[in-house]
Design a protein around this motif. Structure first.
Motif, PDB file in Angstrom:
ATOM      1  N   LEU A  31       0.823  -1.211   0.000  1.00  0.00           N
ATOM      2  CA  LEU A  31       0.000   0.000   0.000  1.00  0.00           C
ATOM      3  C   LEU A  31       0.858   1.262   0.000  1.00  0.00           C
ATOM      4  O   LEU A  31       0.399   2.321  -0.427  1.00  0.00           O
ATOM      5  CB  LEU A  31      -0.926   0.022   1.211  1.00  0.00           C
ATOM      6  CG  LEU A  31      -2.066  -0.996   1.258  1.00  0.00           C
ATOM      7  CD1 LEU A  31      -2.939  -0.743   2.478  1.00  0.00           C
ATOM      8  CD2 LEU A  31      -2.910  -0.952  -0.004  1.00  0.00           C
ATOM      9  N   GLU A  32       2.080   1.149   0.489  1.00  0.00           N
ATOM     10  CA  GLU A  32       2.982   2.300   0.553  1.00  0.00           C
ATOM     11  C   GLU A  32       3.993   2.292  -0.587  1.00  0.00           C
ATOM     12  O   GLU A  32       4.860   3.166  -0.644  1.00  0.00           O
ATOM     13  CB  GLU A  32       3.723   2.297   1.893  1.00  0.00           C
ATOM     14  CG  GLU A  32       2.791   2.361   3.100  1.00  0.00           C
ATOM     15  CD  GLU A  32       3.510   2.115   4.406  1.00  0.00           C
ATOM     16  OE1 GLU A  32       4.711   1.734   4.361  1.00  0.00           O
ATOM     17  OE2 GLU A  32       2.892   2.298   5.468  1.00  0.00           O
ATOM     18  N   ASN A  33       3.889   1.312  -1.481  1.00  0.00           N
ATOM     19  CA  ASN A  33       4.867   1.143  -2.553  1.00  0.00           C
ATOM     20  C   ASN A  33       4.380   1.876  -3.810  1.00  0.00           C
ATOM     21  O   ASN A  33       3.277   1.619  -4.298  1.00  0.00           O
ATOM     22  CB  ASN A  33       5.066  -0.342  -2.830  1.00  0.00           C
ATOM     23  CG  ASN A  33       6.129  -0.595  -3.886  1.00  0.00           C
ATOM     24  OD1 ASN A  33       5.847  -0.505  -5.067  1.00  0.00           O
ATOM     25  ND2 ASN A  33       7.339  -0.906  -3.444  1.00  0.00           N
ATOM     26  N   GLU A  34       5.193   2.753  -4.327  1.00  0.00           N
ATOM     27  CA  GLU A  34       4.790   3.580  -5.464  1.00  0.00           C
ATOM     28  C   GLU A  34       4.477   2.742  -6.697  1.00  0.00           C
ATOM     29  O   GLU A  34       3.509   3.016  -7.425  1.00  0.00           O
ATOM     30  CB  GLU A  34       5.873   4.595  -5.787  1.00  0.00           C
ATOM     31  CG  GLU A  34       5.497   5.566  -6.910  1.00  0.00           C
ATOM     32  CD  GLU A  34       6.557   6.628  -7.146  1.00  0.00           C
ATOM     33  OE1 GLU A  34       6.398   7.377  -8.129  1.00  0.00           O
ATOM     34  OE2 GLU A  34       7.529   6.685  -6.365  1.00  0.00           O
ATOM     35  N   VAL A  36     -10.881  -5.913   2.204  1.00  0.00           N
ATOM     36  CA  VAL A  36     -10.811  -5.939   3.665  1.00  0.00           C
ATOM     37  C   VAL A  36      -9.371  -6.010   4.143  1.00  0.00           C
ATOM     38  O   VAL A  36      -9.022  -5.409   5.177  1.00  0.00           O
ATOM     39  CB  VAL A  36     -11.647  -7.101   4.245  1.00  0.00           C
ATOM     40  CG1 VAL A  36     -11.030  -8.457   3.953  1.00  0.00           C
ATOM     41  CG2 VAL A  36     -11.811  -6.920   5.755  1.00  0.00           C
ATOM     42  N   LEU A  37      -8.500  -6.694   3.417  1.00  0.00           N
ATOM     43  CA  LEU A  37      -7.096  -6.730   3.823  1.00  0.00           C
ATOM     44  C   LEU A  37      -6.451  -5.354   3.724  1.00  0.00           C
ATOM     45  O   LEU A  37      -5.658  -4.969   4.590  1.00  0.00           O
ATOM     46  CB  LEU A  37      -6.337  -7.746   2.977  1.00  0.00           C
ATOM     47  CG  LEU A  37      -6.657  -9.206   3.302  1.00  0.00           C
ATOM     48  CD1 LEU A  37      -6.186 -10.121   2.182  1.00  0.00           C
ATOM     49  CD2 LEU A  37      -6.032  -9.622   4.631  1.00  0.00           C
ATOM     50  N   ALA A  38      -6.814  -4.594   2.697  1.00  0.00           N
ATOM     51  CA  ALA A  38      -6.307  -3.226   2.602  1.00  0.00           C
ATOM     52  C   ALA A  38      -6.750  -2.406   3.810  1.00  0.00           C
ATOM     53  O   ALA A  38      -5.963  -1.641   4.385  1.00  0.00           O
ATOM     54  CB  ALA A  38      -6.782  -2.573   1.311  1.00  0.00           C
ATOM     55  N   SER A  39      -8.013  -2.580   4.223  1.00  0.00           N
ATOM     56  CA  SER A  39      -8.503  -1.854   5.389  1.00  0.00           C
ATOM     57  C   SER A  39      -7.785  -2.287   6.668  1.00  0.00           C
ATOM     58  O   SER A  39      -7.429  -1.454   7.504  1.00  0.00           O
ATOM     59  CB  SER A  39     -10.014  -2.067   5.538  1.00  0.00           C
ATOM     60  OG  SER A  39     -10.721  -1.484   4.463  1.00  0.00           O
ATOM     61  N   LEU A  40      -7.587  -3.582   6.827  1.00  0.00           N
ATOM     62  CA  LEU A  40      -6.897  -4.085   8.016  1.00  0.00           C
ATOM     63  C   LEU A  40      -5.455  -3.597   8.068  1.00  0.00           C
ATOM     64  O   LEU A  40      -4.933  -3.262   9.147  1.00  0.00           O
ATOM     65  CB  LEU A  40      -6.945  -5.614   8.044  1.00  0.00           C
ATOM     66  CG  LEU A  40      -8.316  -6.234   8.352  1.00  0.00           C
ATOM     67  CD1 LEU A  40      -8.316  -7.721   8.037  1.00  0.00           C
ATOM     68  CD2 LEU A  40      -8.711  -5.991   9.809  1.00  0.00           C
ATOM     69  N   PRO A  61      -7.767   0.231  -1.890  1.00  0.00           N
ATOM     70  CA  PRO A  61      -6.406   0.334  -1.344  1.00  0.00           C
ATOM     71  C   PRO A  61      -5.786   1.710  -1.529  1.00  0.00           C
ATOM     72  O   PRO A  61      -4.916   2.113  -0.754  1.00  0.00           O
ATOM     73  CB  PRO A  61      -5.640  -0.725  -2.145  1.00  0.00           C
ATOM     74  CG  PRO A  61      -6.667  -1.710  -2.573  1.00  0.00           C
ATOM     75  CD  PRO A  61      -7.890  -0.875  -2.860  1.00  0.00           C
ATOM     76  N   LEU A  62      -6.212   2.438  -2.556  1.00  0.00           N
ATOM     77  CA  LEU A  62      -5.644   3.750  -2.838  1.00  0.00           C
ATOM     78  C   LEU A  62      -6.282   4.869  -2.022  1.00  0.00           C
ATOM     79  O   LEU A  62      -5.698   5.943  -1.882  1.00  0.00           O
ATOM     80  CB  LEU A  62      -5.790   4.059  -4.323  1.00  0.00           C
ATOM     81  CG  LEU A  62      -4.926   3.179  -5.237  1.00  0.00           C
ATOM     82  CD1 LEU A  62      -5.405   3.285  -6.673  1.00  0.00           C
ATOM     83  CD2 LEU A  62      -3.465   3.545  -5.119  1.00  0.00           C
ATOM     84  N   ALA A  63      -7.482   4.628  -1.502  1.00  0.00           N
ATOM     85  CA  ALA A  63      -8.144   5.640  -0.687  1.00  0.00           C
ATOM     86  C   ALA A  63      -7.370   5.831   0.615  1.00  0.00           C
ATOM     87  O   ALA A  63      -6.780   4.892   1.148  1.00  0.00           O
ATOM     88  CB  ALA A  63      -9.580   5.220  -0.392  1.00  0.00           C
ATOM     89  N   PRO A  64      -7.362   7.034   1.172  1.00  0.00           N
ATOM     90  CA  PRO A  64      -6.527   7.308   2.345  1.00  0.00           C
ATOM     91  C   PRO A  64      -7.039   6.710   3.645  1.00  0.00           C
ATOM     92  O   PRO A  64      -6.279   6.563   4.596  1.00  0.00           O
ATOM     93  CB  PRO A  64      -6.525   8.839   2.425  1.00  0.00           C
ATOM     94  CG  PRO A  64      -7.787   9.244   1.739  1.00  0.00           C
ATOM     95  CD  PRO A  64      -7.999   8.252   0.645  1.00  0.00           C
ATOM     96  N   GLY A  65      -8.333   6.356   3.723  1.00  0.00           N
ATOM     97  CA  GLY A  65      -8.880   5.847   4.979  1.00  0.00           C
ATOM     98  C   GLY A  65      -9.641   4.565   4.776  1.00  0.00           C
ATOM     99  O   GLY A  65      -9.522   3.894   3.745  1.00  0.00           O
ATOM    100  N   LEU A  66     -10.460   4.207   5.777  1.00  0.00           N
ATOM    101  CA  LEU A  66     -11.234   2.976   5.715  1.00  0.00           C
ATOM    102  C   LEU A  66     -12.569   3.175   5.018  1.00  0.00           C
ATOM    103  O   LEU A  66     -13.182   2.211   4.571  1.00  0.00           O
ATOM    104  CB  LEU A  66     -11.499   2.437   7.131  1.00  0.00           C
ATOM    105  CG  LEU A  66     -10.275   2.209   8.018  1.00  0.00           C
ATOM    106  CD1 LEU A  66     -10.698   1.552   9.324  1.00  0.00           C
ATOM    107  CD2 LEU A  66      -9.239   1.357   7.308  1.00  0.00           C
ATOM    108  N   SER A  67     -13.049   4.407   4.935  1.00  0.00           N
ATOM    109  CA  SER A  67     -14.271   4.701   4.215  1.00  0.00           C
ATOM    110  C   SER A  67     -13.931   4.864   2.736  1.00  0.00           C
ATOM    111  O   SER A  67     -12.778   4.730   2.330  1.00  0.00           O
ATOM    112  CB  SER A  67     -14.914   5.966   4.761  1.00  0.00           C
ATOM    113  OG  SER A  67     -15.122   5.839   6.149  1.00  0.00           O
TER     114      SER A  67
END
Length: 419
Positions: free
Chosen positions: A26-29, A335-339, A402-408
């Motif tokens: 998620l942090e990898n460009e 869900v894994l992206a959110s977790l 996964p690209l959205a900044p938050g869980l919403s």
């Protein structure tokens, strides 16, 4: 949460991310650029769905219209939702949103509600399904987010129909389906319409700020994830009687109402639980641990020996329908992206990479865009349950969440598509 086992994430330079990259994708460009590129390919592929005479074509694998005249309500509304996301991302989609909104009014509209199926400019399958009507609310909410003039009126109309006909006040759940005259079709009550009801209610809350939507979504989550899931070993019962008693022996439609429990739905529900928790101000409760337990059980039950997630299992975890579809993988990614955003653990990253690698190698059509919907026993795309590429909805959200900044959803914060 158990690890993904013997198969490790792997990908080449053009894959979803560098296999040996430390930290989190998620942090990898490179991974984020790859997600954005796949989203753009999906938007481009499904733009060809637009019918000149209203509504949307179902496309074959090459992007050519199939000779299917029936347009189902959930397909029309999901296209509206998807291209509202395109517009919010800067990829352009307002014309398709407007096209879909017109077809809701001119094709599906049937008196007070919306027909499940339409052909040309008239309803053909006039059943009034809770599953379809909650997607009308989702589409309306997403249209409202991009400033479509019909968004708020449709939110109001869909909300009224849902509350007047489908909402059962005592359990606080969406209930029966109806015929054209609003006579109940049968005594069945189901989880699936309620799960997507949560999705729609949360979207309506994000669009309007009206807390009644958030509260009703919370009540649905409380029933299925606070009561049912822990009582059944973190496998959610799908089917119920008219008094909302669990019907463990139910075996209906093999796609929309299959026997057993569906790991993909547990993954989807877990993400929605975290979204609701986030929108509620992250109260001190068990929502994150419940989402973890649901995801853990679903991945343990669902992961096939040769990869992918099977469709359904029994309540002891034994496989029932071993077909491997694209959408459970996309919901696992969500869900894994959110977790990971909430609690970045290595085990979440292992699963996240594994699911994306499997999708990259088996489901994604890298040449033409879009995802294949199903695989055969050898892991090759196949047209059995689905013809063509049925929709953009699930796979698109797998790239955007996964690209959205938050869980919403917070899609309005995404700068990637225009970069």
């Amino acid at each position: 949460m158990k690890g993904p086992g013997k198969l490790l994430a792997r990908s080449g330079p053009t894959g979803p991310g560098p296999a040996d990259a430390p930290g989190f994708w998620l942090e990898n460009e490179a991974h984020r650029d790859w997600l954005a590129a796949d989203a753009l390919k999906q938007f481009d592929f499904f733009r060809k769905s637009k019918r000149k005479d209203g509504g949307f074509h179902t496309l074959d694998w090459k992007g050519k219209p199939l000779r299917i005249q029936l347009q189902e309500l959930h397909s029309t509304t999901r296209m509206i939702h998807a291209y509202a996301m395109a517009e919010l991302c800067g990829a352009g989609g307002a014309d398709i949103v407007d096209h879909g909104m017109q077809y809701l009014a001119q094709g599906h509209a049937d008196g007070e509600g919306w027909a499940w199926g339409a052909e040309g400019s008239a309803p053909s399958d006039r059943r009034r399904m809770a599953y379809g009507h909650v997607f009308v609310l989702l589409a309306a909410s997403s249209a409202h987010l991009i400033g479509h003039p019909g968004g708020q009126p449709l939110i109001d109309q869909a909300s009224q129909v849902l509350m007047d006909h489908f909402w059962e006040e005592e359990p606080g759940l969406f209930g029966a389906d109806f015929g054209p005259d609003w006579t109940p079709l049968d005594s069945y009550r189901g989880m699936n319409a309620n799960m997507h009801g949560v999705e729609a209610l949360l979207a309506a809350y994000e669009a309007t700020g009206w807390e009644d939507y958030l509260n009703r979504a919370g009540g649905i989550l409380g029933f299925f994830l606070g009561q049912m899931a822990p009582a059944y070993g973190w496998r959610i019962p799908e089917h119920y009687g008219p008094d909302w008693s669990v019907d463990l022996g139910y075996d209906g439609d093999p796609m929309f109402r299959p026997a057993g429990t569906t790991p993909g739905h547990s993954l989807e529900f877990a993400r929605l639980l975290l979204q609701h928790w986030d929108l509620s101000g992250r109260p001190e409760n068990e929502a994150p641990s419940v989402a973890h337990d649901l995801a853990q059980q679903a991945l343990t039950d669902g992961w096939a020996e040769d990869g992918g997630l099977i469709y359904t299992v029994d309540f002891d975890g034994a496989p029932l329908l071993t077909d491997r579809y694209w959408w459970p993988v996309t919901e696992g990614i969500g869900v894994l992206a959110s977790l990971i955003k909430l609690d970045p653990q290595e085990i979440y990253e292992e699963w996240y990479r594994r699911l994306w690698t499997f999708a990259h190698e088996h489901f994604i059509d890298h040449k033409r865009g879009g995802w294949y919907p199903a695989l055969n026993a050898k892991g090759k795309p196949v047209e059995t349950q689905f013809k063509g590429k049925p929709d953009i909805y699930h796979a698109l959200q797998a790239t955007l969440y996964p690209l959205a900044p938050g869980l919403s959803r917070q899609i309005t914060s995404l700068p990637l598509i225009t970069s």
